[in-house]
Write a protein that holds these residues in place. Structure first.
Motif, mmCIF file in Angstrom:
data_model
loop_
_atom_site.group_PDB
_atom_site.id
_atom_site.type_symbol
_atom_site.label_atom_id
_atom_site.label_comp_id
_atom_site.label_asym_id
_atom_site.label_seq_id
_atom_site.Cartn_x
_atom_site.Cartn_y
_atom_site.Cartn_z
ATOM 1 N N LEU A 87 0.831 -1.208 0.000
ATOM 2 C CA LEU A 87 0.000 0.000 0.000
ATOM 3 C C LEU A 87 0.865 1.257 0.000
ATOM 4 N N PRO A 90 3.059 2.785 -3.727
ATOM 5 C CA PRO A 90 2.395 3.722 -4.646
ATOM 6 C C PRO A 90 2.101 5.069 -4.002
ATOM 7 N N VAL A 91 1.743 5.054 -2.721
ATOM 8 C CA VAL A 91 1.421 6.310 -2.049
ATOM 9 C C VAL A 91 2.663 7.200 -1.945
ATOM 10 N N TYR A 93 5.301 7.097 -3.828
ATOM 11 C CA TYR A 93 5.635 7.499 -5.199
ATOM 12 C C TYR A 93 4.751 8.653 -5.645
ATOM 13 N N TYR A 94 3.470 8.521 -5.338
ATOM 14 C CA TYR A 94 2.490 9.539 -5.709
ATOM 15 C C TYR A 94 2.793 10.861 -5.004
ATOM 16 N N HIS A 97 5.569 12.893 -6.450
ATOM 17 C CA HIS A 97 5.357 13.499 -7.756
ATOM 18 C C HIS A 97 4.275 14.553 -7.740
ATOM 19 N N LEU A 106 -0.889 16.167 1.897
ATOM 20 C CA LEU A 106 -1.129 14.728 1.942
ATOM 21 C C LEU A 106 -0.220 14.048 2.972
ATOM 22 N N VAL A 107 1.041 14.472 3.031
ATOM 23 C CA VAL A 107 1.940 13.905 4.048
ATOM 24 C C VAL A 107 1.397 14.215 5.441
ATOM 25 N N ILE A 110 -1.417 11.920 6.276
ATOM 26 C CA ILE A 110 -1.010 10.546 6.552
ATOM 27 C C ILE A 110 -0.306 10.451 7.902
ATOM 28 N N PHE A 167 1.694 2.033 8.873
ATOM 29 C CA PHE A 167 1.707 2.437 7.474
ATOM 30 C C PHE A 167 2.508 3.720 7.253
ATOM 31 N N LEU A 172 7.102 7.055 5.148
ATOM 32 C CA LEU A 172 8.222 7.959 5.446
ATOM 33 C C LEU A 172 9.532 7.376 4.960
ATOM 34 N N PHE B 5 1.476 12.788 -14.638
ATOM 35 C CA PHE B 5 0.780 11.749 -13.912
ATOM 36 C C PHE B 5 -0.548 11.413 -14.521
ATOM 37 N N LEU B 10 -3.579 5.708 -9.367
ATOM 38 C CA LEU B 10 -2.653 6.075 -8.302
ATOM 39 C C LEU B 10 -3.279 7.145 -7.399
ATOM 40 N N LEU B 13 -5.931 5.426 -5.365
ATOM 41 C CA LEU B 13 -5.318 4.662 -4.276
ATOM 42 C C LEU B 13 -4.885 5.589 -3.145
ATOM 43 N N THR B 21 -6.587 5.794 6.730
ATOM 44 C CA THR B 21 -5.878 6.273 7.922
ATOM 45 C C THR B 21 -6.787 7.099 8.823
#
Lengths: 290, 269
Positions: A87, A90-91, A93-94, A97, A106-107, A110, A167, A172, B5, B10, B13, B21
């Protein structure tokens, strides 16, 4: 001049001494005492007997019940690491970018659950996965099954809970490794005729392997040592090593045996760290979580 | 970079993971509004009664204030002691420096259970009864490595010429520390304080071995009670901690940046 030099020498001693004193009284002796006590005998009638033997370790390593629990602890933790990796990759990587602001947000989202105690996150999962909870009502409402799914108080529930809390650590670890890859390398591969997938599989992925390993080891070790999630989401039915130790202390009062198991846990955790140690990157992130 | 992208799955996901979370926390807070005697999501009906009953529950309120007090005391002690030790280790060369550094950060690698049972047996051996202070010591030991690491990182990226310049311009060693060094490493110290606070507030694994019925932290009370009396007021107490964590998060984000605390560079290069 000599007095000045002596004063300079004394500065670090004064700085480190208060903490060192606390550790030398309340940290080293307890751990050492625990280790010594792990060789003592125990009888339900007389309590702890100060005679040295290897029986506590022998009992654990020969009894199939205890070995089964050790094995369950290992494979549960390995599955959790794998789930987080699949899981998390990809997260990560995403996230890398994305444009600056969105990436930060987003970080943040999470990471933020990390600040909430594990007990409360377990409570949330118990409500969600309960036989009358939303998941099971949805599944049964759609006629996928007629009975509630056996997730709560089962191994799958423990895996979900552990993957949820660890996760972020995996993400990280992967981000810090992916970040260090020179972006011109995959671009060069593209220029030389590779497609996106090829460039990823042959350039980016191999270069990110240190992060993959670091993250997996971290999640595995954290899972092996976790106590609250297996205790709450396992409902006392999914016994892992930490829960077994807790039982020895609270219920059976066989402290020497509990101590031996605590050291087996330590060997398991640090053994994995040592094994992976040579590949473990020492980046910025390892400065916070080793 | 933006349109590189073209992979919608992606994005999907990433948002699925985000929901994953957040969902347990959202569920805990919303389930308190139920009118039933047990927590359920989505809540049945709507009422504030469980929020009110949580505030009227003396033992929950006492546990919450104990948790806050313990976390504050732990964070103050750990940050002070950890910062001093980190300064000694990063700044000076002395005999046994590496060994001491490894020793003081080793609770990070040790399973928390081992630290808990070790302290329990040690206290029994020397005949100390469980109290706020025995618990406090345990919490200092598990939080100090985080402070040391965070402060060390901010000390390592520090231009020492700034201090030399201050000394050359006539500042004393103490003045130099307060006017130059301290402001520069402040972000590391704040991050360490926040971490120590949160970890102390969270802990059950060490605390479970060191409590007695008079000293029960809030996570410990929730951990011990949910199985027998899983009333929605337990979720309400859990929600207090979620709100509190949210406040801490905003404070960290505004002061040092959450990403920096976790060692992730968020700015675009």
């Amino acid at each position: 001049m000599p007095t000045r030099r002596r004063r300079l020498f004394l500065i670090p001693v004064f700085l480190v001494l208060p903490l060192l004193a606390i550790f030398l009284v309340f940290y080293l002796p307890p751990i050492a005492y625990t280790f010594i006590q792990s060789f003592y005998k125990f009888s339900p009638m007389k309590g702890i007997i100060k005679e040295w033997h290897l029986g506590n370790y022998g009992k654990f390593l020969t009894d199939s019940y205890y070995l089964g629990i050790l094995w369950r602890t290992i494979w549960l933790s390995a599955v959790v690491a794998l789930v987080c990796l699949v899981l998390g990759y990809p997260v990560a990587y995403y996230i890398l970018h994305m444009a600056g602001r969105a990436r930060g947000l987003l970080v943040l989202l999470i990471l933020s659950p990390l600040l909430v105690t594990v007990v409360i996150r377990s409570l949330g999962w118990i409500i969600l996965l309960a036989p009358t909870g939303p998941l099971n009502r949805a599944v049964m409402g759609l006629h996928i099954t007629s009975k509630p799914l056996p997730i709560l108080f089962q191994e799958s529930g423990v895996i979900i809970g552990l993957a949820h809390i660890y996760f972020a650590f995996m993400v990280l670890s992967l981000i810090s490794s992916l970040q260090r890859i020179d972006p011109s390398l995959p671009l060069a591969a593209r220029n030389l005729g590779a497609n996106t997938v090829q460039a990823f599989l042959r350039v980016t992925l191999p270069l990110s392997l240190p992060g993959v390993l670091a993250g997996s080891v971290l999640v595995f070790v954290l899972s092996v040592g976790s106590f609250v999630i297996p205790a709450m989401l396992g409902g006392g039915k999914v016994t892992v090593l930490t829960y077994l130790i807790y039982q020895q202390y609270i219920k059976f009062v066989n402290w020497p045996f509990g101590n031996a198991m605590a050291f087996i846990l330590l060997v398991l955790a640090s053994g994995i760290i040592l094994l992976a140690g040579r590949w473990l990157e020492r980046g910025k992130y390892s400065a916070v979580f080793q | 970079m933006k349109k590189r992208f073209g992979i919608p799955w992606l994005t999907i996901l990433a948002y699925v993971v985000f929901v994953f979370t957040m969902i347990p926390l959202v569920v805990v807070v919303l389930s308190v509004f139920t009118t039933t005697d047990y927590p359920i999501f989505p809540p049945i009906g709507f009422s504030w009664k469980w929020w009110i009953s949580a505030f009227q529950n003396e033992s929950l309120v006492r546990s919450f204030s104990l948790s806050l007090g313990l976390a504050a005391a732990t964070a103050v002690a750990s940050t002070t002691l950890g910062t001093l030790a980190a300064m000694a280790i990063v700044r000076y060369r002395f005999i046994g420096r590496d060994l001491i550094s490894t020793f003081l950060t080793s609770p990070l690698i040790l399973p928390a259970v081992l630290i808990g049972v070790g302290l329990l047996q040690f206290y029994v051996l020397v005949g100390v009864r469980a109290s706020f202070y025995t618990l406090w010591i345990g919490h200092i030991i598990i939080t100090v490595p985080y402070v040391m690491r965070l402060v060390s990182v901010s000390l390592a990226g520090f231009d020492r010429n700034l201090e030399l310049a201050a000394r050359n311009l006539g500042a004393s060693a103490l003045q130099t520390f307060w006017r130059i060094t301290f402001p520069i490493i402040l972000s590391g110290i704040v991050a360490g304080f926040a971490f120590a606070f949160i970890i102390s507030m969270d802990d059950v694994t060490v605390t479970v071995f060191l409590t007695n019925p008079q000293i029960v932290t809030l996570p410990m009370r929730i951990f011990a009670q949910w199985e027998y009396w899983n009333y929605p007021y337990i979720s309400a107490a859990g929600s207090w901690m979620i709100f509190f964590a949210a406040i801490v998060m905003v404070v960290i984000e505004r002061t040092v940046g959450l990403g920096k605390v976790f060692g992730v560079e968020l700015e675009r290069k």
